[in-house]
Every structure is written in C-alpha cells, then in structure tokens.
Design a protein around this motif. Structure first.
Motif, PDB file in Angstrom:
ATOM      1  N   LEU A  63      11.938  20.119  -6.474  1.00 36.55           N
ATOM      2  CA  LEU A  63      12.485  18.846  -6.010  1.00 36.55           C
ATOM      3  C   LEU A  63      11.371  17.869  -5.659  1.00 36.55           C
ATOM      4  O   LEU A  63      10.213  18.251  -5.497  1.00 36.55           O
ATOM      5  N   ALA A  64      11.732  16.610  -5.528  1.00 43.26           N
ATOM      6  CA  ALA A  64      10.797  15.576  -5.103  1.00 43.26           C
ATOM      7  C   ALA A  64      11.535  14.598  -4.210  1.00 43.26           C
ATOM      8  O   ALA A  64      12.743  14.383  -4.367  1.00 43.26           O
ATOM      9  N   SER A  65      10.809  14.005  -3.262  1.00 42.87           N
ATOM     10  CA  SER A  65      11.449  13.134  -2.270  1.00 42.87           C
ATOM     11  C   SER A  65      10.591  11.916  -1.968  1.00 42.87           C
ATOM     12  O   SER A  65       9.357  11.982  -2.000  1.00 42.87           O
ATOM     13  N   SER A  66      11.262  10.821  -1.649  1.00 39.42           N
ATOM     14  CA  SER A  66      10.586   9.614  -1.174  1.00 39.42           C
ATOM     15  C   SER A  66      10.591   9.616   0.349  1.00 39.42           C
ATOM     16  O   SER A  66      11.480  10.198   0.975  1.00 39.42           O
ATOM     17  N   PRO A  67       9.620   8.951   0.979  1.00 36.98           N
ATOM     18  CA  PRO A  67       9.577   8.917   2.434  1.00 36.98           C
ATOM     19  C   PRO A  67      10.562   7.911   3.021  1.00 36.98           C
ATOM     20  O   PRO A  67      11.078   7.033   2.321  1.00 36.98           O
ATOM     21  N   ARG A  68      10.786   8.049   4.305  1.00 32.05           N
ATOM     22  CA  ARG A  68      11.570   7.065   5.043  1.00 32.05           C
ATOM     23  C   ARG A  68      10.619   6.001   5.582  1.00 32.05           C
ATOM     24  O   ARG A  68       9.523   6.311   6.056  1.00 32.05           O
ATOM     25  N   ILE A  69      11.000   4.741   5.488  1.00 23.94           N
ATOM     26  CA  ILE A  69      10.188   3.664   6.068  1.00 23.94           C
ATOM     27  C   ILE A  69      10.455   3.630   7.570  1.00 23.94           C
ATOM     28  O   ILE A  69      11.536   3.242   8.013  1.00 23.94           O
ATOM     29  N   LYS A  70       9.478   4.075   8.331  1.00 18.42           N
ATOM     30  CA  LYS A  70       9.629   4.183   9.784  1.00 18.42           C
ATOM     31  C   LYS A  70       9.427   2.832  10.459  1.00 18.42           C
ATOM     32  O   LYS A  70      10.077   2.511  11.458  1.00 18.42           O
ATOM     33  N   LEU A  71       8.508   2.030   9.916  1.00 15.26           N
ATOM     34  CA  LEU A  71       8.201   0.733  10.521  1.00 15.26           C
ATOM     35  C   LEU A  71       7.649  -0.191   9.452  1.00 15.26           C
ATOM     36  O   LEU A  71       6.855   0.224   8.614  1.00 15.26           O
ATOM     37  N   VAL A 100       5.899  -4.046   9.454  1.00 12.97           N
ATOM     38  CA  VAL A 100       5.429  -5.184  10.240  1.00 12.97           C
ATOM     39  C   VAL A 100       4.998  -6.285   9.281  1.00 12.97           C
ATOM     40  O   VAL A 100       3.954  -6.170   8.622  1.00 12.97           O
ATOM     41  N   PRO A 101       5.790  -7.367   9.163  1.00 14.76           N
ATOM     42  CA  PRO A 101       5.410  -8.457   8.248  1.00 14.76           C
ATOM     43  C   PRO A 101       4.144  -9.172   8.734  1.00 14.76           C
ATOM     44  O   PRO A 101       3.996  -9.459   9.923  1.00 14.76           O
ATOM     45  N   ARG A 102       3.228  -9.434   7.818  1.00 15.70           N
ATOM     46  CA  ARG A 102       2.007 -10.176   8.106  1.00 15.70           C
ATOM     47  C   ARG A 102       1.767 -11.175   6.979  1.00 15.70           C
ATOM     48  O   ARG A 102       2.236 -10.979   5.851  1.00 15.70           O
ATOM     49  N   PRO A 103       1.028 -12.257   7.265  1.00 15.05           N
ATOM     50  CA  PRO A 103       0.797 -13.279   6.232  1.00 15.05           C
ATOM     51  C   PRO A 103       0.140 -12.732   4.968  1.00 15.05           C
ATOM     52  O   PRO A 103       0.433 -13.198   3.869  1.00 15.05           O
ATOM     53  N   ASP A 104      -0.744 -11.743   5.123  1.00 16.91           N
ATOM     54  CA  ASP A 104      -1.454 -11.209   3.958  1.00 16.91           C
ATOM     55  C   ASP A 104      -0.806  -9.948   3.397  1.00 16.91           C
ATOM     56  O   ASP A 104      -1.364  -9.275   2.537  1.00 16.91           O
ATOM     57  N   GLY A 105       0.390  -9.611   3.879  1.00 19.41           N
ATOM     58  CA  GLY A 105       1.082  -8.426   3.381  1.00 19.41           C
ATOM     59  C   GLY A 105       1.534  -7.532   4.513  1.00 19.41           C
ATOM     60  O   GLY A 105       0.898  -7.471   5.575  1.00 19.41           O
ATOM     61  N   ASP A 106       2.625  -6.826   4.293  1.00 20.89           N
ATOM     62  CA  ASP A 106       3.220  -6.004   5.341  1.00 20.89           C
ATOM     63  C   ASP A 106       2.382  -4.773   5.653  1.00 20.89           C
ATOM     64  O   ASP A 106       1.777  -4.175   4.767  1.00 20.89           O
ATOM     65  N   ASP A 107       2.381  -4.384   6.935  1.00 19.55           N
ATOM     66  CA  ASP A 107       1.935  -3.057   7.346  1.00 19.55           C
ATOM     67  C   ASP A 107       3.149  -2.137   7.297  1.00 19.55           C
ATOM     68  O   ASP A 107       4.217  -2.479   7.811  1.00 19.55           O
ATOM     69  N   ILE A 108       2.972  -0.968   6.683  1.00 19.24           N
ATOM     70  CA  ILE A 108       4.096  -0.050   6.481  1.00 19.24           C
ATOM     71  C   ILE A 108       3.757   1.306   7.075  1.00 19.24           C
ATOM     72  O   ILE A 108       2.649   1.818   6.891  1.00 19.24           O
ATOM     73  N   GLU A 109       4.704   1.892   7.800  1.00 15.62           N
ATOM     74  CA  GLU A 109       4.574   3.274   8.241  1.00 15.62           C
ATOM     75  C   GLU A 109       5.671   4.093   7.559  1.00 15.62           C
ATOM     76  O   GLU A 109       6.853   3.741   7.623  1.00 15.62           O
ATOM     77  N   LEU A 110       5.264   5.169   6.889  1.00 18.11           N
ATOM     78  CA  LEU A 110       6.161   6.033   6.140  1.00 18.11           C
ATOM     79  C   LEU A 110       6.131   7.433   6.718  1.00 18.11           C
ATOM     80  O   LEU A 110       5.098   7.891   7.221  1.00 18.11           O
ATOM     81  N   THR A 111       7.246   8.141   6.630  1.00 18.21           N
ATOM     82  CA  THR A 111       7.251   9.529   7.076  1.00 18.21           C
ATOM     83  C   THR A 111       8.174  10.360   6.197  1.00 18.21           C
ATOM     84  O   THR A 111       9.222   9.892   5.744  1.00 18.21           O
ATOM     85  N   PHE A 112       7.748  11.590   5.931  1.00 18.18           N
ATOM     86  CA  PHE A 112       8.549  12.560   5.198  1.00 18.18           C
ATOM     87  C   PHE A 112       9.154  13.552   6.176  1.00 18.18           C
ATOM     88  O   PHE A 112       8.681  13.699   7.314  1.00 18.18           O
ATOM     89  N   ASN A 113      10.171  14.271   5.740  1.00 19.05           N
ATOM     90  CA  ASN A 113      10.737  15.343   6.550  1.00 19.05           C
ATOM     91  C   ASN A 113       9.785  16.532   6.553  1.00 19.05           C
ATOM     92  O   ASN A 113       9.202  16.879   5.520  1.00 19.05           O
ATOM     93  N   ALA A 114       9.650  17.164   7.709  1.00 23.16           N
ATOM     94  CA  ALA A 114       8.690  18.258   7.853  1.00 23.16           C
ATOM     95  C   ALA A 114       9.031  19.462   6.994  1.00 23.16           C
ATOM     96  O   ALA A 114       8.150  20.270   6.677  1.00 23.16           O
ATOM     97  N   ASP A 115      10.310  19.604   6.594  1.00 19.81           N
ATOM     98  CA  ASP A 115      10.683  20.770   5.789  1.00 19.81           C
ATOM     99  C   ASP A 115      10.426  20.565   4.304  1.00 19.81           C
ATOM    100  O   ASP A 115      10.672  21.466   3.497  1.00 19.81           O
ATOM    101  N   GLU A 116       9.914  19.392   3.905  1.00 19.72           N
ATOM    102  CA  GLU A 116       9.600  19.138   2.512  1.00 19.72           C
ATOM    103  C   GLU A 116       8.190  19.604   2.195  1.00 19.72           C
ATOM    104  O   GLU A 116       7.246  19.283   2.923  1.00 19.72           O
ATOM    105  N   GLU A 117       8.035  20.357   1.128  1.00 18.20           N
ATOM    106  CA  GLU A 117       6.716  20.841   0.743  1.00 18.20           C
ATOM    107  C   GLU A 117       5.814  19.672   0.356  1.00 18.20           C
ATOM    108  O   GLU A 117       6.286  18.591  -0.026  1.00 18.20           O
TER     109      GLU A 117
END
Length: 431
Positions: A177-185, A187-204
């Motif tokens: 299987l394969a999975s995409s992360p969840r966007i945790k946060l 933060v919009p900025r003028p030069d581009g967004d800051d993004i925080e991503l997280t996967f589920n701990a049970d995913e290899e």
C-alpha cells in the motif's frame, strides 16, 4: 566495470511499480461558457446525480466501490469523508446529506494515481533515525527517491535498508500500500506557504508518499538531497529539493526528525532561484553552508546565518575535464572525512552523457579544492544507457559507513541501484 576499480556496482535494482497507487483529488474541467450557459458546473451536475439516486441504490453503489478499492488503500471511508469536507462550501447549496451520500460524493471527486508508474530515481541516503534494529557493526538507512507518474509529476517516496558489518547492502521489502500525509498546518506567506505534514505511525516507511501540496510544487517535488544535520548534538534531517510549478522552478527545504512528520518551507534569496542546492551536514565557523549551482555551469559555495535565506556565493568548481565540459553540479551534500569534505559531482559531456565524479574540499575552508577526480567514478555502462533519459547516472546523496562510501544512484532517469566505494583507494586515485 567502471574504470574506477575501487567502485563496485551492486545488484539491488529498485524499479518503478505501477501497481502502487495513492488517491488524489479529482476536479472535473469546466465547460466553456458558450457550451454551458448556466451557472452550474460539471461538479454541480455530478452532485445532483448522486443525490437523485434512491437511498438503497446509493448504499449498494458505495458498498461496491469499497469492495473494489478497499484492498488498495487504507481507511477509504475516512478519505471519502475528508474529500467531502474540503468541498463543504461548494456542497452547501445542495442542502444536507446522509453519510452515504457524502461518502459517495467524496468518492466521485477522487482518482487513483500511480505515483511511480514511469520512474523511481535520483536517490539520496541518510542514517535511519532508529538504529535499534541495526546489526552489530552495521547501519540502518533511509533512502529517498523521486517517483514519477502520469503527466510527469514527481513526488517523494522512501525505502529503508541495512548496511551489514561487512559492507553488504539490503533493502527492506516494499509495502504493497501507499499513503499520502495529512496536512497538519498550512501557514500562508507572501513567498509561499509553510506546510506541516504528518503520516500515521502505523504506516511503514515505504508507504509514505509526499505529493505536491502547494502551487509552487504543483508539477513536481524533484531531486531531494537529504542530509543528517548535527547542531550541538541535536540531529535533524534536511533536504533541499526543486519545486516545479509547471512554469518556474525554485529551491525549497524539507525537514524532519523522524520521517513521520515533515515541514516544507520555501527558500529565499538569489541563490534559491536555481536547482541543485546541497547543505553541509554541520555549520562552518558558525554559519550554514551550501554547495549550489547558480549559473547552470559551475558550483558555488554559499554561507548564510539564516537557514532559509541564501544569496551570493563564490565559484569553487568549474568544468575542467572533457566528461564535464557542458556543466557540473553537486550530487548531494558533502561527506566529512579526515582528509576533508568529499563532494560527489556530476558532469555532462558529449551527447549529454551524465557521469559522477568527486572533489575534495578543505575541511576548514571549503572554497579550497584539494583534489579532483580526473576520470568519472561512475558512468553509464552499456546495460545502463537506455531509459526515459538515456546515458545518465545520477545521485542526490551518499553516506559514509566505516571505510567505504555507500552510493545509491539512478540509471537513465528510470530506476535505481547502489555502488560502494573504498575511501582509501578513492583518495589515492584523486589528483
């Protein structure tokens, strides 16, 4: 065999697998106004058709969708709900929905994407943050790879493996299987967004796929150069990568401590407008340092007190030998040896043939070049010349383990393999 007899190719071929899929948002194209004179879009029509279904028919249809796809993905119903949540504002005009209707609507606005159907290449390698299962005298590692699917969109995927005490290599089996992360946060900025991503701990680890999530990355996250960065005993994994919007490129930074949660941030400054930046694994004289290519031909050394701001720089390496006359670039972060900083490079020669070489930089002042490889360490052999881009060997980073360099490399922008290099012999061979 390469002319560099101290280099040994392995047979750990990592090839693209079209059976590995993730689900991505699907947005129907909008018809030209003269063909669709109403205010309703194709998306409105799809929602209306789902809502017009008899409840029993809708429930049966959802059951059939789940039976067809649930063995290919984790938590499909949650994924359908999450897609419907994103569409909440657009769906508001249609009134309230049952859970079955919401989930079915979510399913209609998703599609499967075979993220590595075309290529799995340009790897980099770092020590695994968890060495508890490492063999005695050995090392666990994390391998990052650039995956390419439909539309030539690049994403970031991972593998784990082991270097044994005797230097032999193995790569863990890849998860089905394969999975995409969840966007945790975000933060919009003028030069581009800051993004925080997280996967589920049970995913290899090999399940985790980072697909483009911002406008600047919309056509690809390319060539991540990971490095284990040490700052006062604290270790963080950083990687510079090329964000491609389809019209423009720029360098961005990803950071993680566990390969479970990630932060993605744009880099600023004139040096970040090109690709191929590689961070030194520690500060030098209290400053961050990068090897980068600013003029599409030479390699520059850049210092900065701010990890996210990069300007100026000093040219330290220029094309010198026939195999690199067209241009040179780095092949990942410098590796610290007793003798100095070992910098793997790539050179482009006749018929756009890519080869891998090396340079040795002074440990105190990396602007001083102590030695260079006159001939390539690695070049495309007859069996490695064919692929999406012929005549290319390339890497985004290697590591040292005991007396050798572990070098993952890509073959003709299609698949990946490994080589090992004896450090002492390499030092003797460099001029």
């Amino acid at each position: 065999m390469s002319k560099a007899t101290f280099l040994h190719r392995q047979a750990l071929y990592l090839r693209p697998d079209p059976a590995r899929v993730i689900v991505r948002p699907f947005k129907p194209t909008t018809e030209p106004r003269d063909l669709n004179p109403t205010d309703k879009t194709r998306a409105n029509h799809i929602v209306e058709r789902v809502l017009a279904l008899d409840p029993k028919v809708a429930a049966q249809l959802l059951t059939e969708v789940l039976e067809n796809f649930e063995d290919r993905h984790r938590n499909l119903l949650e994924t359908f709900e999450a897609r419907a949540d994103v569409m909440e504002q657009a769906l508001a005009a249609h009134g309230t929905f049952s859970s079955v209707q919401r989930q079915l609507i979510g399913a209609y606005f998703l599609n499967e994407y075979s993220f590595e159907a075309s290529a799995l290449f340009n790897p980099s390698i770092v020590p695994h943050p968890d060495q508890s299962d490492a063999p005695k005298g050995g090392l666990r590692f994390v391998l990052s790879l650039r995956a390419v699917g439909e539309g030539h969109v690049s994403s970031l995927t991972f593998r784990a493996g082991t270097v044994a005490a005797d230097g032999s290599l193995s790569v863990d089996p890849t998860a089905r299987l394969a999975s995409s992360p969840r966007i945790k946060l975000r933060v919009p900025r003028p030069d581009g967004d800051d993004i925080e991503l997280t996967f589920n701990a049970d995913e290899e680890l090999s399940e985790r796929v980072i697909f483009p999530v911002t406008d600047s990355q919309s056509n690809g996250i390319e060539d991540a150069r990971f490095v284990e960065f040490s700052d006062g005993g604290r270790k963080t994994y950083y990687a510079t990568y090329t964000a491609y919007s389809g019209k423009a490129i720029r360098s961005e930074l990803i950071e993680t401590r566990d390969f479970l949660s990630f932060r993605m941030t744009p880099l600023r400054g004139t040096a970040a407008l090109n690709k191929g930046m590689a961070l030194f694994p520690r500060k030098i004289d209290g400053k961050y340092a990068m090897i980068a290519r600013q003029d599409n031909e030479n390699l520059y050394l850049i210092y900065s007190e701010d990890l996210h701001q990069w300007d100026g720089g000093q040219a330290v390496l220029k094309p010198q030998f026939p195999w690199e006359f067209v241009q040179i670039g780095n092949c990942g972060s410098p590796i610290e040896l007793d003798e100095g900083w070992l910098l793997l490079t790539h050179g482009v020669g006749p018929l756009r043939k890519y080869s891998i070489g090396a340079a040795l930089l002074d440990k105190t002042d990396p602007s001083k070049v102590l030695a260079r490889s006159v001939e390539p360490l690695l070049h495309p052999e007859a069996s490695e010349r064919e692929g999406y881009v012929p005549n290319v060997v390339y890497t985004c980073g290697a590591i040292r383990h005991n007396d050798q360099i572990i070098l993952p490399y890509a073959v003709s922008d299609t698949y990946s393999n490994f080589a090992t290099i004896k450090i002492a012999a390499l030092m003797q061979a460099m001029s």
